[in-house]
Motif scaffolding. Structure first.
Motif, PDB file in Angstrom:
ATOM      1  N   ARG A  33      34.405-102.509  71.823  1.00 60.82           N
ATOM      2  CA  ARG A  33      33.844-103.542  72.800  1.00 60.82           C
ATOM      3  C   ARG A  33      34.441-103.417  73.608  1.00 60.82           C
ATOM      4  O   ARG A  33      33.092-103.487  74.463  1.00 60.82           O
ATOM      5  CB  ARG A  33      34.174-104.402  72.288  1.00 60.82           C
ATOM      6  CG  ARG A  33      33.270-105.737  72.109  1.00 60.82           C
ATOM      7  CD  ARG A  33      33.501-107.522  70.943  1.00 60.82           C
ATOM      8  NE  ARG A  33      33.403-107.008  70.113  1.00 60.82           N
ATOM      9  CZ  ARG A  33      33.484-107.989  69.459  1.00 60.82           C
ATOM     10  NH1 ARG A  33      34.282-109.064  69.792  1.00 60.82           N
ATOM     11  NH2 ARG A  33      33.020-107.769  67.867  1.00 60.82           N
ATOM     12  N   ALA A  36      32.018-100.664  75.301  1.00 60.36           N
ATOM     13  CA  ALA A  36      30.922-100.856  74.986  1.00 60.36           C
ATOM     14  C   ALA A  36      30.445-102.181  76.268  1.00 60.36           C
ATOM     15  O   ALA A  36      28.980-101.546  76.851  1.00 60.36           O
ATOM     16  CB  ALA A  36      30.520-100.704  73.565  1.00 60.36           C
ATOM     17  N   ARG A  37      30.979-102.332  76.174  1.00 64.10           N
ATOM     18  CA  ARG A  37      29.869-104.028  76.989  1.00 64.10           C
ATOM     19  C   ARG A  37      30.478-104.594  77.688  1.00 64.10           C
ATOM     20  O   ARG A  37      30.504-104.666  78.994  1.00 64.10           O
ATOM     21  CB  ARG A  37      30.331-105.007  75.907  1.00 64.10           C
ATOM     22  CG  ARG A  37      29.941-104.869  74.705  1.00 64.10           C
ATOM     23  CD  ARG A  37      30.360-106.797  73.985  1.00 64.10           C
ATOM     24  NE  ARG A  37      29.881-106.252  72.796  1.00 64.10           N
ATOM     25  CZ  ARG A  37      29.308-107.694  71.654  1.00 64.10           C
ATOM     26  NH1 ARG A  37      29.735-108.455  72.320  1.00 64.10           N
ATOM     27  NH2 ARG A  37      29.287-106.812  70.281  1.00 64.10           N
ATOM     28  N   ALA A  41      27.745-100.378  78.941  1.00 61.35           N
ATOM     29  CA  ALA A  41      26.551-100.909  79.647  1.00 61.35           C
ATOM     30  C   ALA A  41      26.761-100.765  81.280  1.00 61.35           C
ATOM     31  O   ALA A  41      25.094-101.116  81.532  1.00 61.35           O
ATOM     32  CB  ALA A  41      27.453-102.579  79.199  1.00 61.35           C
ATOM     33  N   GLU A  97      30.084-101.197  67.374  1.00 62.04           N
ATOM     34  CA  GLU A  97      30.665-101.587  68.800  1.00 62.04           C
ATOM     35  C   GLU A  97      29.925-100.967  69.014  1.00 62.04           C
ATOM     36  O   GLU A  97      29.125-101.591  70.578  1.00 62.04           O
ATOM     37  CB  GLU A  97      32.012-101.397  69.133  1.00 62.04           C
ATOM     38  CG  GLU A  97      32.817-102.694  68.453  1.00 62.04           C
ATOM     39  CD  GLU A  97      32.131-104.254  67.781  1.00 62.04           C
ATOM     40  OE1 GLU A  97      31.294-104.684  68.907  1.00 62.04           O
ATOM     41  OE2 GLU A  97      32.105-105.549  67.175  1.00 62.04           O
ATOM     42  N   TRP A 100      25.589-101.775  69.722  1.00 61.24           N
ATOM     43  CA  TRP A 100      25.867-102.858  70.120  1.00 61.24           C
ATOM     44  C   TRP A 100      24.912-102.428  71.562  1.00 61.24           C
ATOM     45  O   TRP A 100      24.507-103.131  71.604  1.00 61.24           O
ATOM     46  CB  TRP A 100      26.734-103.661  69.931  1.00 61.24           C
ATOM     47  CG  TRP A 100      26.625-105.052  69.581  1.00 61.24           C
ATOM     48  CD1 TRP A 100      25.811-105.968  71.769  1.00 61.24           C
ATOM     49  CD2 TRP A 100      26.311-106.281  69.707  1.00 61.24           C
ATOM     50  NE1 TRP A 100      25.601-107.498  71.555  1.00 61.24           N
ATOM     51  CE2 TRP A 100      26.155-107.565  69.787  1.00 61.24           C
ATOM     52  CE3 TRP A 100      26.079-106.512  68.033  1.00 61.24           C
ATOM     53  CZ2 TRP A 100      25.436-108.246  69.205  1.00 61.24           C
ATOM     54  CZ3 TRP A 100      26.222-106.812  67.434  1.00 61.24           C
ATOM     55  CH2 TRP A 100      25.318-108.672  67.574  1.00 61.24           C
ATOM     56  N   VAL A 101      25.266-101.540  72.357  1.00 62.57           N
ATOM     57  CA  VAL A 101      24.874-101.060  73.571  1.00 62.57           C
ATOM     58  C   VAL A 101      24.002-100.679  73.312  1.00 62.57           C
ATOM     59  O   VAL A 101      23.291-100.247  74.219  1.00 62.57           O
ATOM     60  CB  VAL A 101      26.254-101.494  74.651  1.00 62.57           C
ATOM     61  CG1 VAL A 101      25.366-101.475  76.095  1.00 62.57           C
ATOM     62  CG2 VAL A 101      27.127-102.724  74.530  1.00 62.57           C
ATOM     63  N   SER A 298      21.822-107.019  67.314  1.00 63.97           N
ATOM     64  CA  SER A 298      22.282-107.376  69.210  1.00 63.97           C
ATOM     65  C   SER A 298      21.387-107.992  69.556  1.00 63.97           C
ATOM     66  O   SER A 298      21.117-108.104  71.108  1.00 63.97           O
ATOM     67  CB  SER A 298      22.604-105.472  69.766  1.00 63.97           C
ATOM     68  OG  SER A 298      21.402-105.059  69.868  1.00 63.97           O
ATOM     69  N   GLY A 468      19.862-106.712  77.582  1.00 62.60           N
ATOM     70  CA  GLY A 468      19.897-105.743  75.672  1.00 62.60           C
ATOM     71  C   GLY A 468      19.387-104.860  75.625  1.00 62.60           C
ATOM     72  O   GLY A 468      19.172-103.754  73.721  1.00 62.60           O
ATOM     73  N   LEU A 676      24.479-113.150  79.019  1.00 65.73           N
ATOM     74  CA  LEU A 676      25.036-111.602  77.606  1.00 65.73           C
ATOM     75  C   LEU A 676      26.357-111.072  78.586  1.00 65.73           C
ATOM     76  O   LEU A 676      26.772-111.293  79.325  1.00 65.73           O
ATOM     77  CB  LEU A 676      24.116-110.380  77.787  1.00 65.73           C
ATOM     78  CG  LEU A 676      22.597-110.816  77.297  1.00 65.73           C
ATOM     79  CD1 LEU A 676      21.644-109.360  76.847  1.00 65.73           C
ATOM     80  CD2 LEU A 676      23.175-110.220  75.792  1.00 65.73           C
ATOM     81  N   ASP A 677      27.609-110.863  77.354  1.00 63.77           N
ATOM     82  CA  ASP A 677      28.492-110.356  78.417  1.00 63.77           C
ATOM     83  C   ASP A 677      28.405-108.754  77.942  1.00 63.77           C
ATOM     84  O   ASP A 677      29.499-108.093  78.510  1.00 63.77           O
ATOM     85  CB  ASP A 677      29.786-111.174  76.379  1.00 63.77           C
ATOM     86  CG  ASP A 677      30.229-110.108  75.434  1.00 63.77           C
ATOM     87  OD1 ASP A 677      28.759-109.422  75.595  1.00 63.77           O
ATOM     88  OD2 ASP A 677      30.680-110.037  74.113  1.00 63.77           O
ATOM     89  N   TYR A 678      27.185-108.108  78.691  1.00 61.27           N
ATOM     90  CA  TYR A 678      27.687-106.824  79.674  1.00 61.27           C
ATOM     91  C   TYR A 678      26.605-107.046  80.186  1.00 61.27           C
ATOM     92  O   TYR A 678      25.467-107.963  80.452  1.00 61.27           O
ATOM     93  CB  TYR A 678      27.573-106.164  78.672  1.00 61.27           C
ATOM     94  CG  TYR A 678      25.971-106.106  77.136  1.00 61.27           C
ATOM     95  CD1 TYR A 678      25.233-105.168  77.314  1.00 61.27           C
ATOM     96  CD2 TYR A 678      26.355-106.367  75.926  1.00 61.27           C
ATOM     97  CE1 TYR A 678      23.932-105.085  76.885  1.00 61.27           C
ATOM     98  CE2 TYR A 678      25.069-106.643  75.278  1.00 61.27           C
ATOM     99  CZ  TYR A 678      24.052-106.266  75.563  1.00 61.27           C
ATOM    100  OH  TYR A 678      22.726-105.876  75.097  1.00 61.27           O
TER     101      TYR A 678
END
Length: 680
Positions: A33, A36-37, A41, A97, A100-101, A298, A468, A676-678
């Motif tokens: 994660r 990814a984020r 991202a 994970e 997700w991105v 996501s 997203g 968003l956390d990314y």
């Protein structure tokens, strides 16, 4: 009315997906994660996807995977890794994970594992120890990376894994010495070629001194040509490297994966290329299926944020419904999102169910092979015959398994539970449906639902800065539906496995479970799924024992207009059933987690409504497919019980639209983070 305080977090997911007791996997998820984020991202947000070329920025992904421990995940501790045993579930979690991105980044991370998979599954001990170890990051040495070179430049994009034009022949063979081989390999759509130090290549013999086909390991330092080739001009998965390599190399015969024997002056590989890729793809297809489902889940938060803020900045004033709720004032936006959410949950449940069971099956298969070898039972036909004879014991075991503990023969159940052959037959029958169904259903249905995700944010959905990255995720689904075998391959696989008597017996027990759950928890809508299973099983039996108006058998391998729709239908069924099992797990184990105490009932209520949505959609799809097949191949059908079964399936949809209303209403009240956390 359904309520949902917040979006499901790790406490819920760890219970549903069965890793709340696995601290090692929890750490793997956090590592993936973080990559990814953060790293991934930022690359997507900066437009790094907008080129076919592999550049320094994309290359930095490999360093991120190394430092986070993701590269070493595939290896055992003796090879430099940190988790022993099968890794199907762990790899699926990390793929989830990363996807997700961006699924291209996930594919980049999986590429080396795919290259190693033929060696891991069928390689000699020396091959496994050497290549698995040098592919694991270590102090003071280069980390080797591989590419899996299977498909070839046949007309258009090479996707036929059964046709090989790449050749292997003897270059030199001196008395008493190991043969030296010459390999010509032209690849098409080969992932990881930009940075591969070695390639596991599928080739066929062009020499009477070599029998059949095989896979062989090629290294960049081997004598000859190791041309990485031109970049594939793909429009998706741009954070993974894809090229069309050309190789013409001399290698020792010890590079034949799995080794070889010499018989009458002929080199006989121990495994054909088909045997190797069969063992490889059966497992590696799972993470590819999970990719698409991760994207759906996501998409939920960005869509909610878009809907709520849709009219801000105009004349809407704070405190008014138009300002606070935006498009969520309209039930269509919320209910379509609920449909998408339910599909993402079902696909994720199916993928993780398949991965967990593959992990259970892997050691059993090795033990089974060892016992066959000890008994002198060799060859696929002899082994299949031996396993077929055990079918009565397997069915007995299933009956005992689904009998209440206080009513079954405990001694006999313990005996059958300890039988490696019985256990492997059951798991093999189940995974032989779950795995191709995952690869068929998740990208196939998922791609359609990702189109819904894009449409739910209007014109913003087709812009590069859409929150997203929804458009990129939608377009990427098209490759995932083809990668490691397109839909037709999965449907062919299911055609051969979904009629297995062991699997059908297992389905019979599932039906009883769903019926019982419908009595104790009717809110979950499991009656509709049970009826869909009954309808499907009746239709399968009808098709297997019927002929069309011209006297031709309806259900046969070449009658794909019959078998393929049935494969689609069973995929809907197992996806919904896996989702039911996950929510049941949350209902059972959730109360043990004090952090969930206040919100668990509301969460379960919301998930029950999503289950009802997915079960009713499944029942509708199955009923439509079965009706078309039962009535569609004859002018005067002998429908037997079908009309009554169809009617009871339709009747089991009672309340499904009310559940959709409730789920949509719950979405209007769920809290989401400020951003968003990314990166956007």
């Amino acid at each position: 009315m359904s309520k949902l305080a917040t979006l499901p977090g790790d406490d819920i997911r760890q219970i549903m997906w069965r890793y709340s007791d696995r601290y090692d996997l929890q750490m793997v998820v956090q590592s993936a994660r973080g990559v990814a984020r953060g790293h991934v991202a930022r690359m997507v947000a900066d437009g790094v996807r907008n080129t076919h070329e592999w550049d320094e920025r994309k290359q930095s992904l490999l360093d991120a995977f190394d430092t986070s421990g993701l590269t070493a995940l595939y290896m055992d501790t003796t090879q430099g890794g940190y988790i022993d045993g099968p890794k199907n579930f762990a790899l699926s979690l990390t793929t989830f994970e990363l996807s997700w991105v961006d699924a291209g980044a996930a594919t980049c991370g999986l590429a080396n594992n795919l290259a190693l998979a033929p060696i891991h599954e069928k390689g000699t001990k020396e091959q496994r120890d050497h290549y698995m170890s040098i592919s694991c990051p270590g102090e003071g040495r280069e980390t080797w990376r591989g590419a899996f070179a299977l498909t070839e430049p046949l007309p258009f994009v090479g996707v036929d894994t059964g046709i090989l034009t790449s050749k292997i022949r003897v270059a030199e063979w001196k008395d008493g010495e190991e043969p030296l081989l010459h390999v010509d390999k032209r690849g098409r759509f080969i992932t990881g070629m930009d940075f591969a130090n070695f390639v596991t290549a599928a080739v066929t013999s062009d020499d009477p001194r070599i029998k059949g086909s095989c896979m062989v390991i090629l290294e960049e330092g081997d004598p000859g040509v190791f041309d990485r080739g031109a970049p594939t001009l793909k429009m998706v998965h741009q954070l993974s490297s894809t090229r069309d390599p050309i190789m013409s190399l001399k290698v020792p015969a010890s590079r034949i994966i799995g080794g070889y024997t010499v018989k009458d002056g002929v080199i006989v590989p121990n495994f054909s290329h088909a045997e190797i890729i069969g063992s490889v793809f059966h497992r590696t297809r799972i993470p590819v299926g999970v990719m698409s489902s991760a994207k759906l889940l996501s998409a939920v938060e960005p869509i909610i944020r878009y809907h709520r803020t849709r009219f801000r900045g105009g004349d809407a004033q704070p405190g008014t419904p138009r300002f606070d709720q935006g498009l969520q004032m309209k039930e269509d936006a919320c209910q379509r999102l609920a449909d998408l959410w339910a599909c993402g949950e079902a696909g994720s449940s199916l993928g993780f169910d398949a991965a967990r069971k593959a992990d259970l099956l892997d050691p059993l298969e090795k033990d089974k092979e060892a016992q066959f070898h000890a008994q002198g039972i060799t060859g696929p036909r002899a082994q299949m015959s031996a396993l077929k004879k055990m079918e009565p014991q397997v069915l007995e075991y299933l009956n005992l398994l689904y009998t209440p503990e206080d009513k079954r023969d405990a001694a006999r159940f313990a005996e059958l539970s300890a039988d490696i052959f019985v256990q492997s037959i059951v798991l093999d029958a189940e995974t032989n449906v779950l795995i191709p169904a995952c690869k068929l259903w998740c990208p196939g249905v998922g791609a359609n639902m990702m189109r819904e995700a894009v449409s739910l944010v209007g014109g913003y959905g087709v812009t590069e800065d859409c929150p997203g990255f929804l458009f990129q995720k939608w377009s990427d689904c098209q490759l995932e539906a083809t990668y490691e075998g397109p839909e037709v391959v999965q449907r062919r696989h299911l055609t051969a496995t979904m009629g297995n008597p062991v699997f059908l017996a297992l389905m019979g027990h599932w039906i009883k479970e769903l019926d019982a759950l419908a009595e104790t928890w009717p809110q979950a809508g499991t009656k509709a799924l049970a009826q869909a299973m009954r309808l499907w099983m009746w239709t399968l039996n009808h098709l297997q024992n019927s002929k069309d108006a011209e006297g031709k058998k309806l259900f046969s391998g070449n009658r794909q207009g019959v078998t393929f729709p049935m494969a689609d239908a069973i995929s809907w069924i197992v996806a919904a059933r896996s989702f039911v099992a996950d929510v049941q797990e949350l209902k059972l184990k959730g109360p043990e987690n004090p952090l969930l105490a206040e919100s668990l009932d509301d969460t379960l209520g919301f998930f029950a409504d999503l289950l009802t949505l997915q079960n009713s959609r499944t029942a509708g799809e199955v009923a439509r497919i079965c009706a078309e097949l039962v009535y569609g191949y004859t002018d005067a059908p002998e429908a037997g019980e079908f009309p009554a079964l169809r009617a009871s399936t339709d009747a089991a949809l009672a309340g499904a639209r009310l559940a959709r209303d409730r789920a949509g209403e719950a979405i209007t009240g769920v809290m989401i983070p400020e951003a968003l956390d990314y990166p956007l």
